[in-house]
Design a protein around this motif. Structure first.
Motif, PDB file in Angstrom:
ATOM      1  N   LEU A  52      37.669 -59.968   8.173  1.00 33.17           N
ATOM      2  CA  LEU A  52      36.942 -60.216   9.401  1.00 33.17           C
ATOM      3  C   LEU A  52      35.985 -61.362   9.107  1.00 33.17           C
ATOM      4  CD1 LEU A  52      35.802 -58.585  12.256  1.00 33.17           C
ATOM      5  CD2 LEU A  52      33.864 -58.734  10.740  1.00 33.17           C
ATOM      6  N   TYR A  53      36.136 -62.458   9.842  1.00 36.69           N
ATOM      7  CA  TYR A  53      35.265 -63.626   9.688  1.00 36.69           C
ATOM      8  C   TYR A  53      34.193 -63.552  10.759  1.00 36.69           C
ATOM      9  CZ  TYR A  53      38.388 -65.804   6.332  1.00 36.69           C
ATOM     10  OH  TYR A  53      39.124 -66.087   5.216  1.00 36.69           O
ATOM     11  N   TRP A  54      32.932 -63.552  10.355  1.00 40.08           N
ATOM     12  CA  TRP A  54      31.815 -63.484  11.296  1.00 40.08           C
ATOM     13  C   TRP A  54      31.468 -64.868  11.805  1.00 40.08           C
ATOM     14  CZ3 TRP A  54      30.630 -59.216  13.489  1.00 40.08           C
ATOM     15  CH2 TRP A  54      30.673 -58.001  12.809  1.00 40.08           C
ATOM     16  N   VAL A  55      31.391 -65.008  13.129  1.00 41.92           N
ATOM     17  CA  VAL A  55      30.953 -66.244  13.771  1.00 41.92           C
ATOM     18  C   VAL A  55      29.494 -66.038  14.160  1.00 41.92           C
ATOM     19  CG1 VAL A  55      31.318 -67.868  15.657  1.00 41.92           C
ATOM     20  CG2 VAL A  55      33.286 -66.690  14.628  1.00 41.92           C
ATOM     21  N   ILE A  56      28.615 -66.786  13.513  1.00 43.26           N
ATOM     22  CA  ILE A  56      27.177 -66.652  13.717  1.00 43.26           C
ATOM     23  C   ILE A  56      26.664 -67.925  14.381  1.00 43.26           C
ATOM     24  CG2 ILE A  56      24.956 -66.272  12.583  1.00 43.26           C
ATOM     25  CD1 ILE A  56      26.717 -65.111  10.189  1.00 43.26           C
ATOM     26  N   LEU A  61      30.495 -68.273   8.779  1.00 43.77           N
ATOM     27  CA  LEU A  61      29.724 -68.444   7.554  1.00 43.77           C
ATOM     28  C   LEU A  61      30.092 -67.449   6.454  1.00 43.77           C
ATOM     29  CD1 LEU A  61      26.208 -69.036   9.114  1.00 43.77           C
ATOM     30  CD2 LEU A  61      27.707 -70.740   8.068  1.00 43.77           C
ATOM     31  N   CYS A  62      30.761 -66.347   6.831  1.00 40.53           N
ATOM     32  CA  CYS A  62      31.115 -65.356   5.819  1.00 40.53           C
ATOM     33  C   CYS A  62      32.254 -64.491   6.338  1.00 40.53           C
ATOM     34  CB  CYS A  62      29.916 -64.485   5.455  1.00 40.53           C
ATOM     35  SG  CYS A  62      29.303 -63.433   6.789  1.00 40.53           S
ATOM     36  N   ARG A  63      32.803 -63.719   5.421  1.00 40.90           N
ATOM     37  CA  ARG A  63      33.887 -62.810   5.765  1.00 40.90           C
ATOM     38  C   ARG A  63      33.739 -61.528   4.962  1.00 40.90           C
ATOM     39  NH1 ARG A  63      37.884 -62.164   2.022  1.00 40.90           N
ATOM     40  NH2 ARG A  63      37.844 -63.622   0.285  1.00 40.90           N
ATOM     41  N   ARG A  64      34.417 -60.497   5.460  1.00 39.93           N
ATOM     42  CA  ARG A  64      34.495 -59.233   4.739  1.00 39.93           C
ATOM     43  C   ARG A  64      35.919 -58.713   4.838  1.00 39.93           C
ATOM     44  NH1 ARG A  64      29.826 -55.403   6.599  1.00 39.93           N
ATOM     45  NH2 ARG A  64      30.630 -54.143   4.909  1.00 39.93           N
ATOM     46  N   GLU A  65      36.440 -58.176   3.751  1.00 40.46           N
ATOM     47  CA  GLU A  65      37.801 -57.664   3.735  1.00 40.46           C
ATOM     48  C   GLU A  65      37.902 -56.395   4.582  1.00 40.46           C
ATOM     49  OE1 GLU A  65      41.145 -55.946   0.633  1.00 40.46           O
ATOM     50  OE2 GLU A  65      39.311 -56.828  -0.160  1.00 40.46           O
ATOM     51  N   ILE A  66      38.957 -56.325   5.391  1.00 37.26           N
ATOM     52  CA  ILE A  66      39.227 -55.154   6.229  1.00 37.26           C
ATOM     53  C   ILE A  66      40.038 -54.156   5.417  1.00 37.26           C
ATOM     54  CG2 ILE A  66      40.401 -54.304   8.300  1.00 37.26           C
ATOM     55  CD1 ILE A  66      39.955 -57.160   9.472  1.00 37.26           C
ATOM     56  N   VAL A  67      39.595 -52.884   5.410  1.00 34.13           N
ATOM     57  CA  VAL A  67      40.314 -51.871   4.634  1.00 34.13           C
ATOM     58  C   VAL A  67      40.894 -50.757   5.493  1.00 34.13           C
ATOM     59  CG1 VAL A  67      39.087 -52.347   2.484  1.00 34.13           C
ATOM     60  CG2 VAL A  67      38.185 -50.630   4.048  1.00 34.13           C
ATOM     61  N   SER A  68      40.386 -50.574   6.730  1.00 34.58           N
ATOM     62  CA  SER A  68      40.926 -49.486   7.545  1.00 34.58           C
ATOM     63  C   SER A  68      40.553 -49.634   9.015  1.00 34.58           C
ATOM     64  CB  SER A  68      40.417 -48.128   7.046  1.00 34.58           C
ATOM     65  OG  SER A  68      39.014 -48.023   7.228  1.00 34.58           O
ATOM     66  N   PHE A  69      41.307 -48.918   9.854  1.00 35.46           N
ATOM     67  CA  PHE A  69      40.992 -48.728  11.269  1.00 35.46           C
ATOM     68  C   PHE A  69      41.132 -47.230  11.512  1.00 35.46           C
ATOM     69  CE2 PHE A  69      42.181 -53.162  11.310  1.00 35.46           C
ATOM     70  CZ  PHE A  69      41.307 -53.716  12.241  1.00 35.46           C
ATOM     71  N   ASP A  70      40.046 -46.584  11.907  1.00 39.53           N
ATOM     72  CA  ASP A  70      40.053 -45.135  12.107  1.00 39.53           C
ATOM     73  C   ASP A  70      39.590 -44.806  13.523  1.00 39.53           C
ATOM     74  OD1 ASP A  70      40.656 -44.471   9.286  1.00 39.53           O
ATOM     75  OD2 ASP A  70      38.681 -45.341   8.934  1.00 39.53           O
ATOM     76  N   TYR A  71      40.385 -44.004  14.215  1.00 33.42           N
ATOM     77  CA  TYR A  71      40.057 -43.630  15.590  1.00 33.42           C
ATOM     78  C   TYR A  71      39.137 -42.416  15.598  1.00 33.42           C
ATOM     79  CZ  TYR A  71      40.639 -42.352  20.485  1.00 33.42           C
ATOM     80  OH  TYR A  71      40.409 -42.043  21.800  1.00 33.42           O
ATOM     81  N   VAL A  72      38.088 -42.471  16.424  1.00 33.65           N
ATOM     82  CA  VAL A  72      37.159 -41.361  16.602  1.00 33.65           C
ATOM     83  C   VAL A  72      37.396 -40.809  18.005  1.00 33.65           C
ATOM     84  CG1 VAL A  72      34.746 -40.635  16.597  1.00 33.65           C
ATOM     85  CG2 VAL A  72      35.494 -42.483  15.070  1.00 33.65           C
ATOM     86  N   LYS A  73      38.187 -39.760  18.076  1.00 34.36           N
ATOM     87  CA  LYS A  73      38.603 -39.215  19.369  1.00 34.36           C
ATOM     88  C   LYS A  73      37.413 -38.714  20.196  1.00 34.36           C
ATOM     89  CE  LYS A  73      41.932 -36.095  21.450  1.00 34.36           C
ATOM     90  NZ  LYS A  73      43.027 -35.168  21.217  1.00 34.36           N
ATOM     91  N   ALA A  74      36.463 -38.061  19.559  1.00 31.59           N
ATOM     92  CA  ALA A  74      35.318 -37.492  20.282  1.00 31.59           C
ATOM     93  C   ALA A  74      34.536 -38.556  21.055  1.00 31.59           C
ATOM     94  CB  ALA A  74      34.391 -36.766  19.314  1.00 31.59           C
ATOM     95  N   ASP A  75      34.430 -39.752  20.502  1.00 31.81           N
ATOM     96  CA  ASP A  75      33.671 -40.830  21.149  1.00 31.81           C
ATOM     97  C   ASP A  75      34.562 -41.926  21.714  1.00 31.81           C
ATOM     98  OD1 ASP A  75      31.275 -39.577  20.456  1.00 31.81           O
ATOM     99  OD2 ASP A  75      31.228 -40.563  18.502  1.00 31.81           O
ATOM    100  N   ASP A  76      35.879 -41.764  21.586  1.00 27.77           N
ATOM    101  CA  ASP A  76      36.854 -42.732  22.091  1.00 27.77           C
ATOM    102  C   ASP A  76      36.537 -44.166  21.650  1.00 27.77           C
ATOM    103  OD1 ASP A  76      39.145 -43.574  23.436  1.00 27.77           O
ATOM    104  OD2 ASP A  76      38.035 -43.988  25.274  1.00 27.77           O
ATOM    105  N   HIS A  77      36.430 -44.350  20.334  1.00 22.92           N
ATOM    106  CA  HIS A  77      36.253 -45.697  19.784  1.00 22.92           C
ATOM    107  C   HIS A  77      36.892 -45.764  18.397  1.00 22.92           C
ATOM    108  CE1 HIS A  77      32.722 -43.770  17.849  1.00 22.92           C
ATOM    109  NE2 HIS A  77      32.931 -44.658  16.904  1.00 22.92           N
ATOM    110  N   TRP A  78      36.931 -46.956  17.873  1.00 26.69           N
ATOM    111  CA  TRP A  78      37.517 -47.206  16.552  1.00 26.69           C
ATOM    112  C   TRP A  78      36.426 -47.587  15.571  1.00 26.69           C
ATOM    113  CZ3 TRP A  78      42.572 -46.461  15.354  1.00 26.69           C
ATOM    114  CH2 TRP A  78      43.435 -46.247  16.425  1.00 26.69           C
ATOM    115  N   LEU A  79      36.605 -47.175  14.331  1.00 26.78           N
ATOM    116  CA  LEU A  79      35.764 -47.627  13.229  1.00 26.78           C
ATOM    117  C   LEU A  79      36.593 -48.598  12.401  1.00 26.78           C
ATOM    118  CD1 LEU A  79      34.132 -44.298  11.999  1.00 26.78           C
ATOM    119  CD2 LEU A  79      33.082 -46.104  13.379  1.00 26.78           C
TER     120      LEU A  79
END
Length: 134
Positions: A52-56, A61-79
């Motif tokens: 994930l490359y951050w646009v500031i 200016l920087c990036r972070r490696e993506i390791v997972s996508f996890d669904y949170v059903k109770a709040d209907d969003h992704w981590l």
């Protein structure tokens, strides 16, 4: 190595220091998370070495490696699980956008060597962009 990365606007960040400070305030776990309502369509490609490359303020200016996508059903969003280590990159200007944008590795800014903050500051990159030079 992934054949795709993503970019996301760092909403509320005025500088790279804001991103680094926010992450430091969250603690130093091996993986930290950001929330999103929609998982990118090509998510499976992203967890195989994508970043994930951050646009500031209009500049990557920087990036972070993506390791997972996890669904949170109770709040209907992704981590989105990100390695906690930020990798500083060469400054690369980007126009505003909404949501996620895919980024081919060939178009991604190069990582800076450890301890090197590069020759182009975000302010200089923005000034060149505004002047139409870059």
């Amino acid at each position: 190595m992934s054949e795709i990365h993503i970019m996301k606007l760092a909403v509320g960040a005025e500088s790279l220091e804001d991103i680094l400070r926010w992450e430091q305030e969250r603690g130093f776990a091996e993986v930290s998370y950001i929330h999103t309502r929609h998982r990118p369509t090509r998510w499976e490609e992203l967890i195989n070495g994508g970043s994930l490359y951050w646009v500031i303020k209009g500049v990557i200016l920087c990036r972070r490696e993506i390791v997972s996508f996890d669904y949170v059903k109770a709040d209907d969003h992704w981590l989105v699980g990100l390695r906690s280590k930020n990798v500083l990159t060469e400054a690369q200007p980007r126009r505003p956008f909404q949501g996620w944008r895919y980024l081919k590795p060939a178009d991604a800014p190069k990582d800076l060597p450890t301890g090197d903050h590069g020759e182009m500051t975000p302010e200089l990159a923005r000034a060149l962009k505004e002047a139409g030079v870059w």
